[in-house]
Design a protein around this motif. Structure first.
Motif, PDB file in Angstrom:
ATOM      1  N   TRP A 173       0.822  -1.197   0.000  1.00 28.43           N
ATOM      2  CA  TRP A 173       0.000   0.000   0.000  1.00 28.43           C
ATOM      3  C   TRP A 173       0.858   1.249   0.000  1.00 28.43           C
ATOM      4  O   TRP A 173       1.742   1.413   0.825  1.00 28.43           O
ATOM      5  CB  TRP A 173      -0.917   0.027   1.213  1.00 28.43           C
ATOM      6  CG  TRP A 173      -1.802  -1.168   1.339  1.00 28.43           C
ATOM      7  CD1 TRP A 173      -2.582  -1.722   0.368  1.00 28.43           C
ATOM      8  CD2 TRP A 173      -2.008  -1.954   2.504  1.00 28.43           C
ATOM      9  NE1 TRP A 173      -3.255  -2.797   0.862  1.00 28.43           N
ATOM     10  CE2 TRP A 173      -2.917  -2.972   2.172  1.00 28.43           C
ATOM     11  CE3 TRP A 173      -1.507  -1.908   3.798  1.00 28.43           C
ATOM     12  CZ2 TRP A 173      -3.351  -3.918   3.086  1.00 28.43           C
ATOM     13  CZ3 TRP A 173      -1.933  -2.856   4.697  1.00 28.43           C
ATOM     14  CH2 TRP A 173      -2.840  -3.843   4.345  1.00 28.43           C
ATOM     15  N   THR A 198      -0.897   4.299  -0.339  1.00 28.04           N
ATOM     16  CA  THR A 198      -1.823   5.352   0.103  1.00 28.04           C
ATOM     17  C   THR A 198      -2.935   4.741   0.950  1.00 28.04           C
ATOM     18  O   THR A 198      -3.168   3.522   0.916  1.00 28.04           O
ATOM     19  CB  THR A 198      -2.486   6.050  -1.097  1.00 28.04           C
ATOM     20  OG1 THR A 198      -3.326   5.098  -1.778  1.00 28.04           O
ATOM     21  CG2 THR A 198      -1.461   6.642  -2.050  1.00 28.04           C
ATOM     22  N   GLU A 256      -5.431   2.859  -1.231  1.00 31.50           N
ATOM     23  CA  GLU A 256      -5.077   1.484  -1.597  1.00 31.50           C
ATOM     24  C   GLU A 256      -5.388   0.520  -0.453  1.00 31.50           C
ATOM     25  O   GLU A 256      -5.894  -0.573  -0.676  1.00 31.50           O
ATOM     26  CB  GLU A 256      -3.602   1.403  -1.980  1.00 31.50           C
ATOM     27  CG  GLU A 256      -3.287   2.110  -3.282  1.00 31.50           C
ATOM     28  CD  GLU A 256      -1.807   2.175  -3.593  1.00 31.50           C
ATOM     29  OE1 GLU A 256      -0.981   1.712  -2.768  1.00 31.50           O
ATOM     30  OE2 GLU A 256      -1.463   2.704  -4.665  1.00 31.50           O
ATOM     31  N   ARG A 315      -9.106   0.115  -0.345  1.00 28.62           N
ATOM     32  CA  ARG A 315      -9.557  -0.742  -1.451  1.00 28.62           C
ATOM     33  C   ARG A 315      -9.410  -2.214  -1.087  1.00 28.62           C
ATOM     34  O   ARG A 315     -10.306  -3.019  -1.326  1.00 28.62           O
ATOM     35  CB  ARG A 315      -8.741  -0.434  -2.701  1.00 28.62           C
ATOM     36  CG  ARG A 315      -9.088  -1.319  -3.903  1.00 28.62           C
ATOM     37  CD  ARG A 315      -8.032  -1.260  -4.979  1.00 28.62           C
ATOM     38  NE  ARG A 315      -6.798  -1.862  -4.452  1.00 28.62           N
ATOM     39  CZ  ARG A 315      -5.581  -1.429  -4.738  1.00 28.62           C
ATOM     40  NH1 ARG A 315      -5.389  -0.397  -5.525  1.00 28.62           N
ATOM     41  NH2 ARG A 315      -4.525  -2.023  -4.218  1.00 28.62           N
ATOM     42  N   ASP A 316      -8.305  -2.574  -0.475  1.00 32.75           N
ATOM     43  CA  ASP A 316      -8.034  -3.971  -0.157  1.00 32.75           C
ATOM     44  C   ASP A 316      -8.708  -4.450   1.131  1.00 32.75           C
ATOM     45  O   ASP A 316      -9.035  -5.623   1.255  1.00 32.75           O
ATOM     46  CB  ASP A 316      -6.529  -4.216  -0.047  1.00 32.75           C
ATOM     47  CG  ASP A 316      -5.814  -4.105  -1.376  1.00 32.75           C
ATOM     48  OD1 ASP A 316      -6.484  -4.076  -2.424  1.00 32.75           O
ATOM     49  OD2 ASP A 316      -4.568  -4.044  -1.362  1.00 32.75           O
TER      50      ASP A 316
END
Length: 93
Positions: free
Chosen positions: A35, A37, A40, A43-44
Motif C-alpha cells: 500500500w 496510500t 489502496e 480498497r483492499d
C-alpha cells in the motif's frame, strides 16, 4: 510492507488458540501488502478497516474474534501493530 510488533499477533494467538490461524494469515497479508496510500489500503481492506486517524487503522476480524490496530507509514512501507484485543460489539459494526 515491514511489520513491526508482529509479536503482539503471536502473543494473542497463543493466548487465544482459535485466533492463531487467522492472525498468522493477517501477518502474511500485511507483509505482502504494498500500500502506498490510504486509498489502496481501503480498497483492499475496506470491509473490515476503520481509519481512526490519518495513519491509524483498526481491523475488525469477526471470524478471528479480535480487532487489530496498527499505524501505517505509507512513505516508508512500515506497519506498526499497536494493539490486538477481543472484538466487542462496537468493533463488529
Amino acid at each position: 510492507m515491514i511489520v513491526i510488533g508482529a509479536s503482539a499477533l503471536v502473543d494473542y494467538g497463543e493466548a487465544h488458540p482459535q485466533a492463531g490461524p487467522g492472525l498468522r494469515a493477517l501477518n502474511a497479508l500485511l507483509r505482502q501488502a504494498s500500500w502506498g496510500t490510504r486509498g489502496e489500503l481501503a480498497r483492499d481492506c475496506g470491509a473490515v478497516a476503520r481509519f481512526v486517524s490519518e495513519d491509524a487503522v483498526a481491523l475488525a476480524l469477526p471470524h478471528v474474534g479480535c480487532s487489530v490496530t496498527f499505524r501505517v507509514n505509507f512513505e516508508l512501507g512500515v506497519i506498526r501493530i499497536t494493539a490486538v484485543a477481543a472484538l466487542n460489539e462496537e468493533d463488529a459494526t
